[in-house]
Each structure stands twice: as C-alpha cells, then as structure tokens.
Design an enzyme around this catalytic site. Structure first.
Site, PDB file in Angstrom:
ATOM      1  N   LEU A  10       1.590  -9.713   8.055  1.00 49.94           N
ATOM      2  CA  LEU A  10       1.647 -11.133   7.708  1.00 49.94           C
ATOM      3  C   LEU A  10       2.689 -11.393   6.627  1.00 49.94           C
ATOM      4  CD1 LEU A  10      -2.189 -11.774   7.717  1.00 49.94           C
ATOM      5  CD2 LEU A  10      -0.557 -12.997   9.136  1.00 49.94           C
ATOM      6  N   PRO A  21      -2.701  -2.920   6.561  1.00 53.17           N
ATOM      7  CA  PRO A  21      -1.697  -3.153   7.610  1.00 53.17           C
ATOM      8  C   PRO A  21      -1.605  -4.606   8.052  1.00 53.17           C
ATOM      9  CG  PRO A  21      -2.979  -1.184   8.090  1.00 53.17           C
ATOM     10  CD  PRO A  21      -3.647  -1.848   6.929  1.00 53.17           C
ATOM     11  N   LYS A  22      -2.744  -5.258   8.216  1.00 56.76           N
ATOM     12  CA  LYS A  22      -2.709  -6.660   8.669  1.00 56.76           C
ATOM     13  C   LYS A  22      -2.001  -7.530   7.637  1.00 56.76           C
ATOM     14  CE  LYS A  22      -5.714 -10.490   9.987  1.00 56.76           C
ATOM     15  NZ  LYS A  22      -7.114 -10.919  10.223  1.00 56.76           N
ATOM     16  N   MET A  23      -2.327  -7.355   6.345  1.00 58.84           N
ATOM     17  CA  MET A  23      -1.657  -8.115   5.287  1.00 58.84           C
ATOM     18  C   MET A  23      -0.163  -7.830   5.290  1.00 58.84           C
ATOM     19  SD  MET A  23      -4.195  -7.652   2.048  1.00 58.84           S
ATOM     20  CE  MET A  23      -5.970  -7.714   2.227  1.00 58.84           C
TER      21      MET A  23
END
Length: 247
Positions: A194, A189-191
C-alpha cells in the site's frame, strides 16, 4: 595302457574344443547372464534430481469472480473510499512528509476501522505531523492522540522505533522498496504494498480501486469467494496465478 573308450574320447574332444558349448548339448553356445546397459537421455531441466514440471495452477472461474468484484466496487461508496489511507495525508506537505504520513496512517489502520484511523490521523496532523514532531513527542502524549486505534500501546512503540530509523537511515523519508519497508517495526507486507502504491505511485501488488492489496490477500479473497482450497504454500504466497497486467 588300454585304449580309451569311444564315448570318453568324444567327451574329451568336446571339452577341448573351447568350452563354449553347453555340457550335454554339443553345438549350443552358452548365453551370457549379464544384461546390456541402456543409456537414458533427459530433456533439458528434466535430468536426475530435477522435479517434474507442474501445470500452472489457477482457481476455476477466477476471471468471472474478478468481474463480480469490479462490479461491486464500481460505485466507490465504501468507508475506505471516503476515509481510507489515501485520504489521511496532507497533499500540500513536502513529498517526504506526505510519504511519512501515509506510512503512519497504514500503521494505525491495522485492526482498526477506517473511521477511527482517519480521526486519529486528523488529530496528529493538527499538531504538525512529521518525523521530527513525533520524535519530540513522549509516548504518553502519542498514545492519547491515537487512542482508540486497535493495539494502540504496541503502535506507540512501533511508531517511535520506525520514526527513529527513518530519521537516522533515510533522512526522514520512507524506504522506496517493499523489501526495505517490511524491515521497519510494525510494517507488514500488505502495508508495504500500500505504501508503495500511495506514497511512491508504484504498483508492487494488486490494487482494487484506491486501496491496493498485497497479492496474497487479494488471491485469498478471490479463492474464498469461489470456495476453492489452496493447492500449496507456493500458491498462497505471491498469488502468481494472477496475471500482472491485471494488477
């Protein structure tokens, strides 16, 4: 037959008059033991089975802490500002190649210092980094180029799998939604948040400066600063207490 006694005649007369009087207490009606039913009215959304509404939770003094974070990041002098993912792609490359390089840099950056990620991306770009060039590269060569990024063996596998999917399903480009991005091997999710911000110029999460974070990550950092425990699983996921205009 002898005449009935006066007392017996009075008792028979009371019994034949309807039986609604209490025995031994003439003239007092019998009280019903059945209680009347009471109708219960519910407000909209508060009927049977509906959960009671909770007040919107938010950490105490979070706006104050947000300002502290902005002050700390105002100088833009952290390694991420000079060697972060937003600096690792070739801005002169075709748009789909640029977006692919952003995604690859994000995959390499997991559990890896910005300096190491930046150096690995530079080595890849010197070989003409694109979907086709990675597919033509054998695993051993790819591993030698990206080493010593963290978990480089796993990343070789994920990069090759993801690149093949991009070639077959997306024509060499990357997905344009968080939901599709997180389906790719090695992309979390973080990638995805971004990638949406850097590659697609779409803010799908919260971004301090040039390095946007997933909402959950940013929420967690703020709560750690305030030493406040999470109230529930729902409040950990999505950080819904942070107002969208502040993303």
């Amino acid at each position: 037959m002898s005449a009935a006694r006066p007392g017996l005649r009075r008792l028979r007369s009371a019994a034949g008059s309807g039986g609604s009087q209490t025995q031994g207490r003439p003239g007092v009606p019998r009280q019903s033991r059945r209680r009347k039913s009471v109708a219960i009215a519910y407000e909209a959304g508060q009927g049977e089975g509906a959960e009671p509404r909770r007040a919107r939770w938010e950490p105490p003094r979070w706006r104050e802490q947000l300002q502290h974070i902005r002050d700390m990041r105002s100088s833009r002098d952290a390694p991420v500002d000079e060697m972060g993912v937003q600096t690792c792609y070739d801005s002169s490359a075709p748009p789909e190649v640029m977006r692919y390089q952003v995604l690859l840099a994000l995959m390499l950056s997991s559990q890896t210092k910005d300096q190491v990620t930046s150096a690995a991306m530079l080595r890849l770009r010197r070989r003409g980094l694109s979907v086709d060039s990675v597919l033509q590269m054998d695993d051993e060569t790819l591993g030698q180029i990206i080493y010593p990024v963290g978990f480089w063996r796993n990343k070789v596998k994920y990069i090759k799998q993801t690149t093949a999917i991009l070639k077959q399903k997306y024509g060499g480009d990357i997905p344009s939604t968080v939901e599709e991005l997180v389906q790719l091997p090695g992309v979390g999710p973080k990638m995805a948040h971004l990638a949406m911000h850097i590659a697609w110029d779409s803010v799908a999460g919260i971004g301090p400066g040039l390095r946007p974070l997933g909402t959950d990550e940013y929420s967690k950092r703020m709560c750690c600063l305030m030493e406040e425990p999470w109230e529930s699983q729902e409040e950990r996921v999505g950080g819904s207490w942070i107002l969208q205009p502040l993303w």
